[in-house]
Motif scaffolding. Structure first.
Motif, short mmCIF file in Angstrom:
data_model
loop_
_atom_site.label_atom_id
_atom_site.label_comp_id
_atom_site.label_asym_id
_atom_site.label_seq_id
_atom_site.Cartn_x
_atom_site.Cartn_y
_atom_site.Cartn_z
N ASP A 98 0.59 -1.25 0.10
CA ASP A 98 -0.25 -0.10 -0.01
C ASP A 98 0.81 1.32 -0.30
O ASP A 98 0.36 2.30 -0.64
CB ASP A 98 -0.86 -0.03 0.80
CG ASP A 98 -1.99 -0.69 0.88
OD1 ASP A 98 -2.52 -1.46 0.00
OD2 ASP A 98 -3.19 -1.29 1.69
N LYS A 145 1.63 2.61 -3.16
CA LYS A 145 0.31 2.71 -4.21
C LYS A 145 0.14 4.00 -5.01
O LYS A 145 0.94 5.35 -3.71
CB LYS A 145 -0.63 1.95 -4.08
CG LYS A 145 -0.64 0.80 -4.33
CD LYS A 145 -2.43 0.40 -3.78
CE LYS A 145 -2.55 -1.44 -3.32
NZ LYS A 145 -4.19 -1.28 -3.16
N ASN A 153 -3.47 7.09 -8.24
CA ASN A 153 -4.29 6.29 -9.38
C ASN A 153 -4.69 4.89 -9.30
O ASN A 153 -5.49 4.49 -9.09
CB ASN A 153 -3.67 6.60 -10.31
CG ASN A 153 -3.12 7.74 -11.04
OD1 ASN A 153 -4.42 8.92 -10.85
ND2 ASN A 153 -2.99 8.33 -12.22
N ASP A 154 -3.76 4.78 -8.02
CA ASP A 154 -4.15 3.43 -7.98
C ASP A 154 -5.12 3.26 -6.98
O ASP A 154 -6.18 1.67 -7.35
CB ASP A 154 -2.97 2.76 -7.36
CG ASP A 154 -1.95 2.49 -8.23
OD1 ASP A 154 -1.91 1.94 -9.13
OD2 ASP A 154 -0.48 2.76 -8.18
N PHE A 155 -5.68 4.01 -6.08
CA PHE A 155 -6.55 4.19 -5.07
C PHE A 155 -7.86 4.57 -5.24
O PHE A 155 -8.71 3.58 -5.29
CB PHE A 155 -5.65 4.90 -3.75
CG PHE A 155 -4.81 4.45 -3.03
CD1 PHE A 155 -5.45 2.99 -2.81
CD2 PHE A 155 -4.12 4.68 -2.92
CE1 PHE A 155 -4.58 3.38 -0.88
CE2 PHE A 155 -2.57 4.34 -2.21
CZ PHE A 155 -3.08 3.33 -1.39
N GLU A 204 -8.57 3.40 -8.93
CA GLU A 204 -8.63 2.79 -9.63
C GLU A 204 -9.61 1.60 -8.69
O GLU A 204 -10.89 0.93 -9.12
CB GLU A 204 -7.77 1.89 -10.33
CG GLU A 204 -8.15 1.04 -11.27
CD GLU A 204 -6.97 0.26 -12.05
OE1 GLU A 204 -7.10 -0.80 -12.48
OE2 GLU A 204 -6.07 0.65 -11.96
N GLN A 205 -9.13 0.84 -7.78
CA GLN A 205 -9.76 0.32 -6.72
C GLN A 205 -10.88 0.98 -5.94
O GLN A 205 -12.19 -0.10 -5.92
CB GLN A 205 -9.32 0.22 -5.42
CG GLN A 205 -9.47 -1.07 -4.18
CD GLN A 205 -8.25 -1.15 -3.07
OE1 GLN A 205 -7.67 0.23 -3.37
NE2 GLN A 205 -8.72 -2.00 -2.43
N PHE A 206 -11.13 2.10 -5.94
CA PHE A 206 -12.20 2.56 -4.83
C PHE A 206 -13.20 1.99 -6.46
O PHE A 206 -14.60 2.22 -6.48
CB PHE A 206 -12.24 4.21 -5.08
CG PHE A 206 -13.73 4.89 -4.79
CD1 PHE A 206 -14.54 4.06 -3.30
CD2 PHE A 206 -13.87 5.63 -5.51
CE1 PHE A 206 -16.01 4.81 -3.54
CE2 PHE A 206 -15.64 6.23 -5.75
CZ PHE A 206 -16.19 6.12 -4.75
N GLY A 265 -13.72 0.81 -9.04
CA GLY A 265 -15.08 -0.82 -8.95
C GLY A 265 -15.27 -1.39 -7.58
O GLY A 265 -16.17 -1.91 -7.37
N LEU A 266 -15.55 -0.72 -6.37
CA LEU A 266 -16.61 -0.30 -5.59
C LEU A 266 -17.46 0.45 -5.56
O LEU A 266 -18.56 0.85 -4.53
CB LEU A 266 -15.54 -0.87 -3.88
CG LEU A 266 -15.03 -1.55 -3.75
CD1 LEU A 266 -13.53 -1.01 -3.10
CD2 LEU A 266 -15.04 -3.00 -3.86
N GLU A 267 -17.52 1.05 -6.61
CA GLU A 267 -18.57 2.49 -6.26
C GLU A 267 -20.09 2.01 -7.02
O GLU A 267 -20.55 2.36 -5.78
CB GLU A 267 -18.21 2.94 -7.69
CG GLU A 267 -18.92 4.46 -8.11
CD GLU A 267 -18.96 5.26 -8.98
OE1 GLU A 267 -19.44 6.50 -9.00
OE2 GLU A 267 -17.52 4.62 -9.77
#
Length: 218
Positions: free
Chosen positions: A3, A6, A9-11, A13-15, A17-19
Motif C-alpha cells: 500500500d 501505491k 491513481n491506484d487507489f 482505480e480500486q475505489f 471497482g467498488l463504486e
C-alpha cells in the motif's frame, strides 16, 4: 505491490471497482427498516431516527424524546411520504429543563409553564430553537446564570433569548486562530450546517461580531 507504494491513481482505480457497491449501501441508508416497530418500547409504530446517535435506532415520538433527554443538540429525522425529513426536538415536544436554580437538580416547580421561553441556542453543529424552562422558585438565580451553569452563554443579561454553548465559543476561537475565520463567516457556516438548502430562512440573521472582542485573546 504494498500500500505504501501505491499511487493516487491506484487507489482511485480500486475505489471505482467498488463504486456501485458503496452507492447501493448509501441508498440503503435512506430507507426505513423493514420492521417499523419502535426499538425502545417495542409497542408503537416508529417513524424517527437520529443520525447523531451511534448505531441503528428507530423510535416512536415518545421514545425519541425520552432518549434525547440529555442530547438537546441532536438532529432527528422523520420518515414521511417516502423520504426522511429533518425535524426539531422542540417541535416534537422536547423541553430544555434548566433544573432547580441552575443546580442541575429537578426543580420542584417543574410544571410551572411561566418558566418556559422560546430561545435560540447555538452549538457547534447548528442553530436550534428550544423551549427552555427556567427555575421560577423563590430565590432562584438570574436567568443568565441558570444558562451559564449549563454551559450556555447568553447574548444578553436581561431576559435572554439567544445563547451560545461554551463548546461553540471554543470552536470559534480555534477556527479564528487557525483558519482566520471572521465572526460573520463562522456564523454563516453554522447556518449552512443547520440548513444548507435554505440558510437564509433560519430565524436569526446576525453574527458572532458582538462576541469578537471577548474572544480575541483566545
Amino acid at each position: 505491490m504494498s500500500d505504501d507504494l501505491k499511487s493516487q491513481n491506484d487507489f482511485l482505480e480500486q475505489f471505482l471497482g467498488l463504486e456501485s457497491l458503496y452507492l447501493k449501501h448509501l441508498l440503503n441508508l435512506e430507507l426505513p427498516p423493514t420492521n417499523t416497530t419502535c426499538t425502545t418500547c417495542g409497542d408503537l409504530e416508529a417513524r424517527f431516527r437520529c443520525l447523531d446517535c451511534y448505531g441503528s435506532h428507530w423510535w416512536c415520538q415518545a421514545c425519541l424524546i425520552q432518549s434525547h433527554h440529555l442530547h438537546p443538540f441532536h438532529c432527528p429525522q422523520r420518515w414521511k411520504e417516502g423520504s426522511f425529513e429533518n425535524v426539531s426536538l422542540c417541535d416534537l415536544g422536547y423541553i430544555f429543563f434548566l433544573g432547580h436554580s441552575g443546580s442541575g437538580l429537578q426543580c420542584p416547580d417543574n410544571d410551572n409553564l411561566f418558566g418556559d421561553r422560546g430561545m435560540t441556542l447555538i452549538h457547534v453543529n447548528g442553530i436550534f430553537e428550544h423551549c427552555v424552562r427556567f427555575c421560577r422558585c423563590q430565590g432562584a438565580i438570574a436567568e443568565h446564570e441558570q444558562l451559564f451553569s449549563h454551559r450556555l452563554f447568553s447574548s444578553t443579561f436581561d431576559r435572554p433569548e439567544t445563547a451560545f454553548t461554551l463548546d461553540v465559543l471554543d470552536y470559534f476561537g480555534i477556527d479564528s486562530m487557525e483558519c482566520k475565520t471572521s465572526a460573520q463567516s463562522f456564523f454563516h457556516k453554522l447556518r449552512r450546517v443547520t440548513d444548507n438548502a435554505f440558510p437564509d430562512e433560519l430565524p436569526v440573521g446576525w453574527s458572532f461580531s458582538f462576541l469578537s472582542p471577548w474572544l480575541s485573546d483566545l
